[in-house]
Design a protein around this motif. Structure first.
Motif: not given
Length: 567
Positions: A347-371
């Motif tokens: 899920e974490r790597f699913s939005d990686i594009s081979l054509e363009k970079k992602s914006d760091s402001q959109d990446i943030k940390a992944g949701n690991v749902e710490i209970i």
């Protein structure tokens, strides 16, 4: 007839040249028995001598740690800390955490002013930047569990080096001169110390450190108590009192290094054995390798747009996770299992594009749902029995806090800067953090140090590690990729140019000669910002080849004093 005579002469010349040249089929750094790779040739020789005297890899590591404190004072230390990853000849693995700790009187807002703003340089320079040192306790515990030779015999080489003196290499003279004024400013009242002066250091100059020799002598004779109690401890406490530092007698007496299970992962046909929290290195490395496997890096050419772009996209997501979820596991819940799960990483790597970079402001940390400038040092050792140890040790910045213990002749760390001194505010390496790495009394600060051992088909395959603050993880990652995906030789892995990205700042840092004009233009077109660097990381690798041949690969292109020494 004339032609035959000419041919005979040519053949004779070829035979003569072949007989007088080194045997190129056998690497000069390939050894049948033991090998040591460190950042300084003297320390490498010290370790090799211990191996040849019948010591094991763990004995050699202890001797090297203390030798580096003498010959490589910008990072080698007794006033800092580090991590060790261990694999015995029988295949058992463990890790030793001798990371520094916050003093008992440390507080979350100790580097902020009354308005909540960070006070510049307070966590980097001077007595308040110092964490409780762990290196000596770590070496004592390493020897107690795995050592073979007498403790005194392992410390004696460093005592001798400090007492008789060490000739400055060109590199070490240049580094001392680069920091001479800053060291003098913090230690102006200690002009009797060999590192405190107004004049330049010279290549070939003999540096005698009698004060450090006395400290090492006490450690040799008394073990742990020779540092954390008695005369040496009092020197540290006196220094803290003069500079308004926080380390107390109780901090020193109660410091303990910790044995921890290693972080393990599978990559291709290899088992990755690395350092668990409070290092972020092991988790981040395995996340990156799982990403590389997902995108099948071997289908791309080394240095191609796809290779660089995908590495950067993976790194930026992993560093975002680091900033949010990682810290001292004794003080916060670190969701190791979740962060390394295939479901999470898919899920974490699913939005990686081979054509363009992602914006760091959109990446943030992944949701690991710490209970982790830049000056750390890494060394690797393998002995004739197959025991292996990878150690990364540090003062944090070059010469740490710049504070030298009066009467002790050694530098103290500035490891407190590795805490998140305020959420979202970067440390000296540009790394940001959150509450998981906030300052708390006796807590260990998060690190990027990534000492790593790799097995292939159940056998020892490779040891790797690097200094470099935030670039440590990515340097180790690329060396593993180079060996396994690109099938480079041990020295090629180390020599290959590297890149680094860490989420924030939102840039690619690239060593010279890596990016062709075409690849550079493709990266820029995809949205990447590129900053050229003279060097990234400094590897100290050992590879084991068929026939139990140990090949030491020192990073001499980036650091001329580093050396592989073995027999």
């Amino acid at each position: 007839m004339k032609l035959n005579k000419t041919l005979t002469v040519l053949l004779a010349m070829i035979f003569f040249v072949a007989c007088t040249q080194p045997n190129k089929s056998k690497s000069e750094n390939a050894f049948k028995n033991g090998v040591v790779v460190t950042a300084h040739f003297v320390a490498s020789e010290v370790g090799n001598e211990i191996l040849q005297k019948g010591g094991n890899a763990f004995d050699a590591a202890v001797a090297v740690q203390f030798a580096l404190a003498v010959v490589y004072p910008r990072a080698g230390n007794i006033g800092g800390g580090g991590f060790a990853v261990i694999r015995t000849a029988g295949g058992e693995t463990t890790s030793l955490d001798f990371r520094e700790k916050a003093p008992k009187t440390a507080s979350e807002k100790m580097y902020l002013d009354s308005k909540g703003n960070v006070i510049e340089d307070l966590s980097e320079t001077g007595h308040l930047a110092v964490g409780v040192p762990g290196s000596v306790d770590g070496m004592v515990n390493l020897h107690k569990k795995y050592g073979k030779l007498n403790w005194e015999d392992l410390v004696q080489p460093s005592v001798k080096l400090a007492r008789e003196g060490v000739r400055l290499s060109k590199l070490e003279a240049e580094k001392l001169n680069a920091y001479r004024e800053r060291i003098y400013k913090v230690n102006a009242n200690k002009e009797g110390c060999c590192y405190v002066r107004k004049s330049d250091f010279e290549e070939g100059e003999l540096i005698v450190n009698t004060e450090l020799a006395e400290v090492l002598e006490r450690i040799k004779e008394e073990g742990r108590s020779g540092f954390y109690e008695g005369e040496t401890a009092q020197l540290i406490l006196n220094e803290m009192q003069k500079g308004k530092g926080l380390i107390s007698k109780e901090d020193l007496l109660q410091y303990e290094s910790v044995w921890r299970p290693t972080i393990n992962g599978k990559y291709r046909d290899c088992k990755i054995i690395s350092m668990p929290p409070p290092s972020s290195g092991g988790i981040a490395l395995i996340q990156l390798l799982k990403g590389a496997e997902k995108f099948n890096f071997s289908q791309y050419e080394f240095g191609s747009f796809e290779h660089i772009h995908l590495m950067v996209e993976l790194e930026r997501r992993v560093y975002a996770d680091r900033a949010t979820w990682l810290g001292d596991p004794d003080y916060c819940c670190v969701p190791c299992e979740k962060l390394l799960s295939n479901e999470y990483l898919d899920e974490r790597f699913s939005d990686i594009s081979l054509e363009k970079k992602s914006d760091s402001q959109d990446i943030k940390a992944g949701n690991v749902e710490i209970i982790e400038s830049f000056e750390t040092t890494h060394f690797s050792v393998v002995d004739r029995w197959g025991n292996a140890i990878a150690i990364t040790t540090t003062l944090n910045g070059n010469y740490g806090s710049k504070v030298i213990v009066a009467g002790g002749g050694f530098f103290l760390n500035n490891e407190m800067d590795d805490f998140s001194i305020k959420p979202g505010v970067p440390n000296q390496y540009g790394l940001v953090g959150g509450t998981a790495n906030a300052i708390q009394p006796e807590k260990r600060m998060l690190s990027s140090m990534t000492p790593t051992i790799i097995e292939r088909n159940g056998k020892l395959f490779m040891l790797t590690g690097s200094p470099g603050g935030s670039t440590i993880i990515t340097s180790v990652f690329q060396n593993v990729i180079n060996a396994i995906e690109f099938e480079m030789s041990p020295q090629e892995c180390v020599n290959a140019a590297r890149v680094h990205s860490q989420w924030l700042p939102d840039k690619i840092y690239a060593e010279k000669d890596l990016l062709t004009d075409s690849v550079r233009n493709q990266l820029i077109k995809a949205g990447h910002k590129i900053a050229d660097q003279s060097r990234i990381g400094m590897m100290a690798n050992i590879s084991v080849k068929p026939g139990e041949i140990r090949i030491g690969a020192a990073d001499t292109l980036r650091h001329k004093d580093s050396k592989a020494s073995g027999y």
